[in-house]
Design a protein around this motif. Sequence first.
Motif, PDB file in Angstrom:
ATOM      1  N   ALA A 181       3.151  57.970 -16.842  1.00 36.14           N
ATOM      2  CA  ALA A 181       4.468  58.218 -17.422  1.00 36.14           C
ATOM      3  C   ALA A 181       5.060  59.529 -16.910  1.00 36.14           C
ATOM      4  CB  ALA A 181       4.363  58.237 -18.953  1.00 36.14           C
ATOM      5  N   ALA A 182       4.256  60.587 -16.884  1.00 41.20           N
ATOM      6  CA  ALA A 182       4.755  61.891 -16.430  1.00 41.20           C
ATOM      7  C   ALA A 182       5.134  61.858 -14.955  1.00 41.20           C
ATOM      8  CB  ALA A 182       3.700  62.964 -16.687  1.00 41.20           C
ATOM      9  N   LEU A 183       4.319  61.192 -14.135  1.00 40.50           N
ATOM     10  CA  LEU A 183       4.596  61.158 -12.702  1.00 40.50           C
ATOM     11  C   LEU A 183       5.875  60.401 -12.393  1.00 40.50           C
ATOM     12  CD1 LEU A 183       3.625  61.823  -9.842  1.00 40.50           C
ATOM     13  CD2 LEU A 183       2.313  59.692  -9.862  1.00 40.50           C
ATOM     14  N   LEU A 184       6.076  59.253 -13.038  1.00 38.37           N
ATOM     15  CA  LEU A 184       7.270  58.455 -12.764  1.00 38.37           C
ATOM     16  C   LEU A 184       8.532  59.119 -13.298  1.00 38.37           C
ATOM     17  CD1 LEU A 184       5.933  54.838 -13.499  1.00 38.37           C
ATOM     18  CD2 LEU A 184       6.487  55.826 -11.277  1.00 38.37           C
ATOM     19  N   VAL A 185       8.477  59.606 -14.541  1.00 36.87           N
ATOM     20  CA  VAL A 185       9.680  60.173 -15.155  1.00 36.87           C
ATOM     21  C   VAL A 185      10.072  61.497 -14.494  1.00 36.87           C
ATOM     22  CG1 VAL A 185      10.638  61.081 -17.309  1.00 36.87           C
ATOM     23  CG2 VAL A 185       9.250  59.008 -17.343  1.00 36.87           C
ATOM     24  N   ALA A 186       9.106  62.339 -14.193  1.00 38.94           N
ATOM     25  CA  ALA A 186       9.413  63.654 -13.636  1.00 38.94           C
ATOM     26  C   ALA A 186       9.822  63.595 -12.166  1.00 38.94           C
ATOM     27  CB  ALA A 186       8.204  64.585 -13.794  1.00 38.94           C
ATOM     28  N   SER A 187       9.580  62.477 -11.491  1.00 37.40           N
ATOM     29  CA  SER A 187       9.876  62.381 -10.060  1.00 37.40           C
ATOM     30  C   SER A 187      11.178  61.646  -9.763  1.00 37.40           C
ATOM     31  CB  SER A 187       8.721  61.676  -9.333  1.00 37.40           C
ATOM     32  OG  SER A 187       7.500  62.373  -9.524  1.00 37.40           O
TER      33      SER A 187
ATOM     34  N   TRP B  50       2.034  65.510 -26.458  1.00 36.29           N
ATOM     35  CA  TRP B  50       3.144  66.458 -26.321  1.00 36.29           C
ATOM     36  C   TRP B  50       2.949  67.459 -25.178  1.00 36.29           C
ATOM     37  CZ3 TRP B  50       2.529  71.667 -26.698  1.00 36.29           C
ATOM     38  CH2 TRP B  50       1.371  72.147 -27.320  1.00 36.29           C
ATOM     39  N   PRO B  51       1.735  67.910 -24.827  1.00 33.35           N
ATOM     40  CA  PRO B  51       1.641  68.811 -23.670  1.00 33.35           C
ATOM     41  C   PRO B  51       2.096  68.156 -22.373  1.00 33.35           C
ATOM     42  CG  PRO B  51      -0.356  68.918 -25.004  1.00 33.35           C
ATOM     43  CD  PRO B  51       0.418  67.745 -25.484  1.00 33.35           C
ATOM     44  N   VAL B  52       1.791  66.868 -22.223  1.00 34.68           N
ATOM     45  CA  VAL B  52       2.247  66.151 -21.024  1.00 34.68           C
ATOM     46  C   VAL B  52       3.762  66.044 -21.021  1.00 34.68           C
ATOM     47  CG1 VAL B  52       2.012  64.025 -19.684  1.00 34.68           C
ATOM     48  CG2 VAL B  52       0.085  64.858 -21.039  1.00 34.68           C
ATOM     49  N   GLY B  53       4.346  65.758 -22.187  1.00 32.34           N
ATOM     50  CA  GLY B  53       5.806  65.692 -22.266  1.00 32.34           C
ATOM     51  C   GLY B  53       6.463  67.032 -21.991  1.00 32.34           C
ATOM     52  N   LEU B  54       5.849  68.103 -22.456  1.00 32.59           N
ATOM     53  CA  LEU B  54       6.397  69.439 -22.195  1.00 32.59           C
ATOM     54  C   LEU B  54       6.373  69.762 -20.711  1.00 32.59           C
ATOM     55  CD1 LEU B  54       7.492  72.091 -23.338  1.00 32.59           C
ATOM     56  CD2 LEU B  54       5.131  72.874 -23.605  1.00 32.59           C
ATOM     57  N   PHE B  55       5.272  69.401 -20.040  1.00 37.37           N
ATOM     58  CA  PHE B  55       5.237  69.604 -18.595  1.00 37.37           C
ATOM     59  C   PHE B  55       6.318  68.788 -17.905  1.00 37.37           C
ATOM     60  CE2 PHE B  55       3.924  67.338 -14.731  1.00 37.37           C
ATOM     61  CZ  PHE B  55       4.007  68.383 -13.822  1.00 37.37           C
ATOM     62  N   GLY B  56       6.489  67.530 -18.338  1.00 34.35           N
ATOM     63  CA  GLY B  56       7.511  66.683 -17.725  1.00 34.35           C
ATOM     64  C   GLY B  56       8.895  67.280 -17.857  1.00 34.35           C
TER      65      GLY B  56
ATOM     66  N   ALA C  40       3.991  49.258 -15.509  1.00 32.51           N
ATOM     67  CA  ALA C  40       2.674  49.701 -15.045  1.00 32.51           C
ATOM     68  C   ALA C  40       1.654  49.797 -16.167  1.00 32.51           C
ATOM     69  CB  ALA C  40       2.801  51.059 -14.356  1.00 32.51           C
ATOM     70  N   GLY C  41       2.095  49.651 -17.419  1.00 28.94           N
ATOM     71  CA  GLY C  41       1.175  49.789 -18.540  1.00 28.94           C
ATOM     72  C   GLY C  41       0.956  51.219 -18.967  1.00 28.94           C
ATOM     73  N   GLY C  42       1.887  52.113 -18.626  1.00 25.96           N
ATOM     74  CA  GLY C  42       1.772  53.504 -19.008  1.00 25.96           C
ATOM     75  C   GLY C  42       2.265  53.763 -20.421  1.00 25.96           C
ATOM     76  N   ASN C  43       2.311  55.022 -20.794  1.00 23.56           N
ATOM     77  CA  ASN C  43       2.764  55.430 -22.122  1.00 23.56           C
ATOM     78  C   ASN C  43       4.290  55.391 -22.141  1.00 23.56           C
ATOM     79  OD1 ASN C  43       3.231  56.614 -24.613  1.00 23.56           O
ATOM     80  ND2 ASN C  43       1.626  58.149 -24.371  1.00 23.56           N
ATOM     81  N   SER C  44       4.838  54.230 -22.492  1.00 19.13           N
ATOM     82  CA  SER C  44       6.286  54.046 -22.463  1.00 19.13           C
ATOM     83  C   SER C  44       6.983  54.894 -23.525  1.00 19.13           C
ATOM     84  CB  SER C  44       6.630  52.569 -22.657  1.00 19.13           C
ATOM     85  OG  SER C  44       6.100  52.081 -23.868  1.00 19.13           O
ATOM     86  N   ALA C  45       6.325  55.124 -24.659  1.00 16.46           N
ATOM     87  CA  ALA C  45       6.929  55.980 -25.685  1.00 16.46           C
ATOM     88  C   ALA C  45       7.072  57.413 -25.185  1.00 16.46           C
ATOM     89  CB  ALA C  45       6.079  55.943 -26.951  1.00 16.46           C
ATOM     90  N   LEU C  46       6.078  57.908 -24.480  1.00 13.62           N
ATOM     91  CA  LEU C  46       6.165  59.243 -23.888  1.00 13.62           C
ATOM     92  C   LEU C  46       7.267  59.287 -22.836  1.00 13.62           C
ATOM     93  CD1 LEU C  46       5.018  62.108 -23.501  1.00 13.62           C
ATOM     94  CD2 LEU C  46       3.379  61.131 -21.880  1.00 13.62           C
ATOM     95  N   ALA C  47       7.375  58.238 -22.046  1.00 10.73           N
ATOM     96  CA  ALA C  47       8.436  58.176 -21.035  1.00 10.73           C
ATOM     97  C   ALA C  47       9.813  58.184 -21.689  1.00 10.73           C
ATOM     98  CB  ALA C  47       8.256  56.931 -20.177  1.00 10.73           C
ATOM     99  N   LEU C  48       9.970  57.450 -22.784  1.00  9.17           N
ATOM    100  CA  LEU C  48      11.240  57.445 -23.503  1.00  9.17           C
ATOM    101  C   LEU C  48      11.572  58.827 -24.070  1.00  9.17           C
ATOM    102  CD1 LEU C  48      11.087  54.048 -25.418  1.00  9.17           C
ATOM    103  CD2 LEU C  48      12.832  54.740 -23.789  1.00  9.17           C
TER     104      LEU C  48
END
Length: 430
Positions: A342-348, A133-139, A188-196
């Motif tokens: 996940a954070a880099l792709l979604v936030a950019s 969740w901290p990564v998602g909050l930053f995103g 890419a094999g990232g955290n797809s649930a976090l990206a969603l």
Amino acid sequence: MAGTIQSLILTPPSIVTSPFPCRKTCCLFSRSLRINPPRRSISTLIISCKPSDEIHGSDLANGLNWTKTLMNFASNNFLPLALTSGVAFGLVNPTLGCLADKCNLSKFSTFGIFVVSGLTLRSDAIGAAVKAWPVGLFGLCSILFFTPYFSRIILLIPLQPQEFVTGLAIFSCMPTTLSSAVALTQLAGGNSALALAMTVLSNLLGILIIPFSISKFIAVGVGVYVPTAQLLKSLVLTLLVPLILGKVLRESSRGLANFVDHNRKLFSKINAVFLSLVPWMQVSRSRSLLMMVKPAAFIVAIGMGMLLHLGLLAFNALAIRSLSAISGGHKSIFSKKENAQAALLVASQKTLPVMVAVVQQLGSAFGESGLLVLPCVAAHLIQIVLDSFLANFWLQKELSSNTAKFRQASSGIGSCWSTRSHYQKTIGYS
């Protein structure tokens, strides 16, 4: 006398007692003369023809190698090839793309992307999203509050028509893409649930924040109306409903879940096909306006869109690295590769459909709506293509790392067995 005659009759001549009669010997000799020359001629013919057969075989092998290489390249770079093919097809023949756009095929493709995402979403992946969740909050903060500041830099660039600059500035205030960031994270094999989670929340919250962002950064003192109810309904239908549907299908059938897990590469390609339909229709619909603009101005707008996305990638990468160093280094949740990707792709990334809906509601307040949208179409395609190559680079790097680890483990096992064999021989065991 009688005994002499009897001995003469019973005793055969010496020449007749030969073990190889003359008739049979001649026959065998003649057969050997008839058979041996053809054998030598056939072998000579085969030897004389052997080099040409080898050349033909080597040409065939080279052709098969080239075909295999091309197939491997297409398989490893399926998403960028699908996107570029969609753009090229839209430019060459826009009729079919315009027809597909009139039939609302883009909604079907987005619906399909999130059904596949729900099918591939594991329950442990949801737990991983909650833990991160901290990564998602930053995103979310980066998407909705930090990256809109890039619009002020964009508005300082002098370019005609002015709608190109204004359109890109509005584009930088949008939430993340509805589907491509999730698909690329999964690839890419990232955290797809976090990206969603970041995608759904940023678009839902963005409905409330976009009017204030546009008013603050672009149209200071000008009230902007955004169709909140319509956009919210669209997001629920295109994001939540298909995602829940795919997840329910997965949980209701264990056989389907196992099939999806064993064919994740196939489902990633299906997602890529759905994703390539969107730029195909967008380019087909915008082709007439594209032909009216001077090529030099449009090239500059494309360069601005590319620089915008590269700037967003650099900003988010630096922020993630800084947060990782502050919150514990390698043990930080920001240091986990899946979360960082996940954070880099979604936030950019920035979404185009929401931007188009906002521009339509603005009318002609900021200029011709078609010219406002056109550079954003190019920027949207550029960010997907660049990020697809980035995701593919991560994937190939991960595969190479796993291969190296497997070879190292195999060599370690081999050396262990050889040491054991040597020890057994030393102590007298076989």
